[in-house]
Design a protein around this motif. Sequence first.
Motif, PDB file in Angstrom:
ATOM      1  N   VAL A 182     -37.911   0.256  84.485  1.00 10.94           N
ATOM      2  CA  VAL A 182     -38.605   0.399  85.762  1.00 10.94           C
ATOM      3  C   VAL A 182     -37.864   1.454  86.576  1.00 10.94           C
ATOM      4  CG1 VAL A 182     -39.463  -0.763  87.819  1.00 10.94           C
ATOM      5  CG2 VAL A 182     -39.312  -2.015  85.661  1.00 10.94           C
ATOM      6  N   GLN A 183     -38.545   2.567  86.834  1.00  6.88           N
ATOM      7  CA  GLN A 183     -37.931   3.696  87.534  1.00  6.88           C
ATOM      8  C   GLN A 183     -38.193   3.577  89.032  1.00  6.88           C
ATOM      9  OE1 GLN A 183     -35.997   6.038  86.218  1.00  6.88           O
ATOM     10  NE2 GLN A 183     -35.682   6.951  88.235  1.00  6.88           N
ATOM     11  N   HIS A 184     -37.170   3.199  89.785  1.00  3.97           N
ATOM     12  CA  HIS A 184     -37.320   3.016  91.224  1.00  3.97           C
ATOM     13  C   HIS A 184     -37.065   4.299  92.005  1.00  3.97           C
ATOM     14  CE1 HIS A 184     -37.809  -1.384  91.427  1.00  3.97           C
ATOM     15  NE2 HIS A 184     -37.091  -1.391  90.316  1.00  3.97           N
ATOM     16  N   GLN A 185     -36.382   5.262  91.403  1.00  8.95           N
ATOM     17  CA  GLN A 185     -36.117   6.522  92.073  1.00  8.95           C
ATOM     18  C   GLN A 185     -37.012   7.606  91.507  1.00  8.95           C
ATOM     19  OE1 GLN A 185     -31.815   6.324  91.124  1.00  8.95           O
ATOM     20  NE2 GLN A 185     -31.506   6.756  93.294  1.00  8.95           N
ATOM     21  N   GLN A 186     -37.305   8.592  92.344  1.00 10.52           N
ATOM     22  CA  GLN A 186     -38.206   9.654  91.908  1.00 10.52           C
ATOM     23  C   GLN A 186     -37.543  10.553  90.873  1.00 10.52           C
ATOM     24  OE1 GLN A 186     -40.557  11.418  94.897  1.00 10.52           O
ATOM     25  NE2 GLN A 186     -40.835  13.347  93.815  1.00 10.52           N
ATOM     26  N   ILE A 187     -38.301  10.910  89.851  1.00 14.77           N
ATOM     27  CA  ILE A 187     -37.847  11.851  88.837  1.00 14.77           C
ATOM     28  C   ILE A 187     -38.274  13.244  89.267  1.00 14.77           C
ATOM     29  CG2 ILE A 187     -37.936  12.499  86.407  1.00 14.77           C
ATOM     30  CD1 ILE A 187     -38.825   9.673  85.775  1.00 14.77           C
ATOM     31  N   ARG A 188     -37.327  14.145  89.326  1.00 14.54           N
ATOM     32  CA  ARG A 188     -37.638  15.515  89.713  1.00 14.54           C
ATOM     33  C   ARG A 188     -38.513  16.168  88.649  1.00 14.54           C
ATOM     34  NH1 ARG A 188     -32.466  18.973  90.720  1.00 14.54           N
ATOM     35  NH2 ARG A 188     -32.434  18.889  88.442  1.00 14.54           N
ATOM     36  N   ASP A 189     -39.450  17.017  89.073  1.00 13.49           N
ATOM     37  CA  ASP A 189     -40.294  17.731  88.119  1.00 13.49           C
ATOM     38  C   ASP A 189     -39.415  18.491  87.131  1.00 13.49           C
ATOM     39  OD1 ASP A 189     -42.678  16.877  89.188  1.00 13.49           O
ATOM     40  OD2 ASP A 189     -42.801  18.527  90.626  1.00 13.49           O
ATOM     41  N   PRO A 190     -39.789  18.499  85.854  1.00 14.44           N
ATOM     42  CA  PRO A 190     -38.896  19.032  84.816  1.00 14.44           C
ATOM     43  C   PRO A 190     -38.751  20.544  84.872  1.00 14.44           C
ATOM     44  CG  PRO A 190     -41.019  18.461  83.882  1.00 14.44           C
ATOM     45  CD  PRO A 190     -41.031  17.955  85.299  1.00 14.44           C
ATOM     46  N   SER A 191     -37.577  21.007  84.485  1.00 10.70           N
ATOM     47  CA  SER A 191     -37.345  22.427  84.278  1.00 10.70           C
ATOM     48  C   SER A 191     -37.598  22.733  82.802  1.00 10.70           C
ATOM     49  CB  SER A 191     -35.907  22.780  84.655  1.00 10.70           C
ATOM     50  OG  SER A 191     -35.007  22.131  83.757  1.00 10.70           O
ATOM     51  N   MET A 192     -37.397  23.968  82.420  1.00  7.15           N
ATOM     52  CA  MET A 192     -37.590  24.332  81.016  1.00  7.15           C
ATOM     53  C   MET A 192     -36.641  23.543  80.108  1.00  7.15           C
ATOM     54  SD  MET A 192     -37.358  28.122  79.276  1.00  7.15           S
ATOM     55  CE  MET A 192     -38.610  28.727  80.418  1.00  7.15           C
ATOM     56  N   PHE A 193     -35.431  23.256  80.626  1.00  6.06           N
ATOM     57  CA  PHE A 193     -34.436  22.534  79.833  1.00  6.06           C
ATOM     58  C   PHE A 193     -34.718  21.034  79.824  1.00  6.06           C
ATOM     59  CE2 PHE A 193     -30.388  20.198  79.652  1.00  6.06           C
ATOM     60  CZ  PHE A 193     -29.974  20.582  78.377  1.00  6.06           C
ATOM     61  N   THR A 194     -34.889  20.435  81.028  1.00  5.98           N
ATOM     62  CA  THR A 194     -35.071  18.979  81.098  1.00  5.98           C
ATOM     63  C   THR A 194     -36.426  18.536  80.585  1.00  5.98           C
ATOM     64  OG1 THR A 194     -35.827  19.147  83.410  1.00  5.98           O
ATOM     65  CG2 THR A 194     -33.468  18.752  83.025  1.00  5.98           C
ATOM     66  N   ASN A 195     -37.343  19.495  80.391  1.00  5.73           N
ATOM     67  CA  ASN A 195     -38.614  19.158  79.755  1.00  5.73           C
ATOM     68  C   ASN A 195     -38.399  18.696  78.320  1.00  5.73           C
ATOM     69  OD1 ASN A 195     -41.484  19.017  79.528  1.00  5.73           O
ATOM     70  ND2 ASN A 195     -41.434  20.954  78.421  1.00  5.73           N
ATOM     71  N   LYS A 196     -37.305  19.167  77.703  1.00  8.57           N
ATOM     72  CA  LYS A 196     -37.019  18.830  76.306  1.00  8.57           C
ATOM     73  C   LYS A 196     -35.874  17.831  76.160  1.00  8.57           C
ATOM     74  CE  LYS A 196     -40.101  21.755  74.831  1.00  8.57           C
ATOM     75  NZ  LYS A 196     -41.380  21.264  74.222  1.00  8.57           N
ATOM     76  N   LEU A 197     -34.917  17.872  77.099  1.00  7.70           N
ATOM     77  CA  LEU A 197     -33.744  17.018  76.952  1.00  7.70           C
ATOM     78  C   LEU A 197     -33.304  16.512  78.323  1.00  7.70           C
ATOM     79  CD1 LEU A 197     -31.541  15.869  75.098  1.00  7.70           C
ATOM     80  CD2 LEU A 197     -30.201  17.936  75.560  1.00  7.70           C
ATOM     81  N   SER A 198     -33.308  15.218  78.476  1.00  4.32           N
ATOM     82  CA  SER A 198     -32.821  14.583  79.706  1.00  4.32           C
ATOM     83  C   SER A 198     -32.494  13.140  79.366  1.00  4.32           C
ATOM     84  CB  SER A 198     -33.875  14.644  80.817  1.00  4.32           C
ATOM     85  OG  SER A 198     -34.997  13.836  80.495  1.00  4.32           O
ATOM     86  N   ARG A 199     -31.804  12.471  80.266  1.00  4.78           N
ATOM     87  CA  ARG A 199     -31.450  11.075  80.016  1.00  4.78           C
ATOM     88  C   ARG A 199     -32.693  10.204  79.919  1.00  4.78           C
ATOM     89  NH1 ARG A 199     -27.221  10.154  84.744  1.00  4.78           N
ATOM     90  NH2 ARG A 199     -28.754  11.519  85.736  1.00  4.78           N
ATOM     91  N   ILE A 200     -33.665  10.440  80.775  1.00  8.74           N
ATOM     92  CA  ILE A 200     -34.872   9.613  80.737  1.00  8.74           C
ATOM     93  C   ILE A 200     -35.677   9.895  79.471  1.00  8.74           C
ATOM     94  CG2 ILE A 200     -36.445  11.160  81.990  1.00  8.74           C
ATOM     95  CD1 ILE A 200     -36.040   7.385  82.640  1.00  8.74           C
ATOM     96  N   ARG A 201     -35.627  11.147  78.988  1.00 14.80           N
ATOM     97  CA  ARG A 201     -36.299  11.473  77.731  1.00 14.80           C
ATOM     98  C   ARG A 201     -35.626  10.752  76.565  1.00 14.80           C
ATOM     99  NH1 ARG A 201     -41.029  13.025  76.371  1.00 14.80           N
ATOM    100  NH2 ARG A 201     -41.029  14.799  77.803  1.00 14.80           N
ATOM    101  N   LEU A 202     -34.294  10.738  76.536  1.00 20.35           N
ATOM    102  CA  LEU A 202     -33.586   9.998  75.496  1.00 20.35           C
ATOM    103  C   LEU A 202     -33.925   8.517  75.557  1.00 20.35           C
ATOM    104  CD1 LEU A 202     -30.046  11.673  75.687  1.00 20.35           C
ATOM    105  CD2 LEU A 202     -31.742  11.942  73.871  1.00 20.35           C
TER     106      LEU A 202
END
Length: 218
Positions: A182-202
């Motif tokens: 359950v994500q209570h904090q806002q996720i920032r719109d993805p950049s070119m990098f975080t679109n492919k790799l981020s903690r929430i993506r993992l």
Amino acid sequence: MDEGVSAPRTGVCLLAEIRSAPGGRSVGVSCLVLDHAERAKALRRSKACGLVCSRELSRSMRVVFFCNLLPGKMGAFERLVAGIGRQLKKEGHELRLVFAGEPIPAVAKMFSQEGLNWHVIAGWGGFHGEVRPWRFCVPAVRFLRKYPADVAFVHFGNEIPSLVTALLARIMCLKKTVWVWVQHQQIRDPSMFTNKLSRIRLLSFVFDHLVAVYDGGR
């Protein structure tokens, strides 16, 4: 948490978006578990999204809320949890709460009146804002071995320790648990990098469902 993801894996078979009803009453977290009229729709939508529902929603379930929270006040979240517990109990489900500390007497009384059981992971958090995310892993797995759950929600957690906990639980616990972030904090719109790799993506590779309490970060 400020990492982005372009298309989070959203789960609709076990819960919907958290939203506010007129008068400030929060609804939606448990509506797809509890509302008979919504169950068939939820199953259809989960299949349309390519999600596999591992159990019928009408079946009695054991639900765990892992909350990195110290219930030190009679706040909106504490009242929401009590309300969810009350509705789950009416439907024949069981809710267990796991906090980072003991609730204050007023909150404990409210939980007791609703027939809720709560447990504490010592050292997970502190009243002065201390956060020790890795204190969560081993106690959470031990808890699930003692109290097998159909569904485990993680509120106010940390992504990587929660990912490790879910993996360990799948290896060490006999009962398969559906994990919901359950994500209570806002996720920032993805950049070119975080679109492919981020903690929430993992996290999405291990958790079965992701629910956001806001409309953003798509």
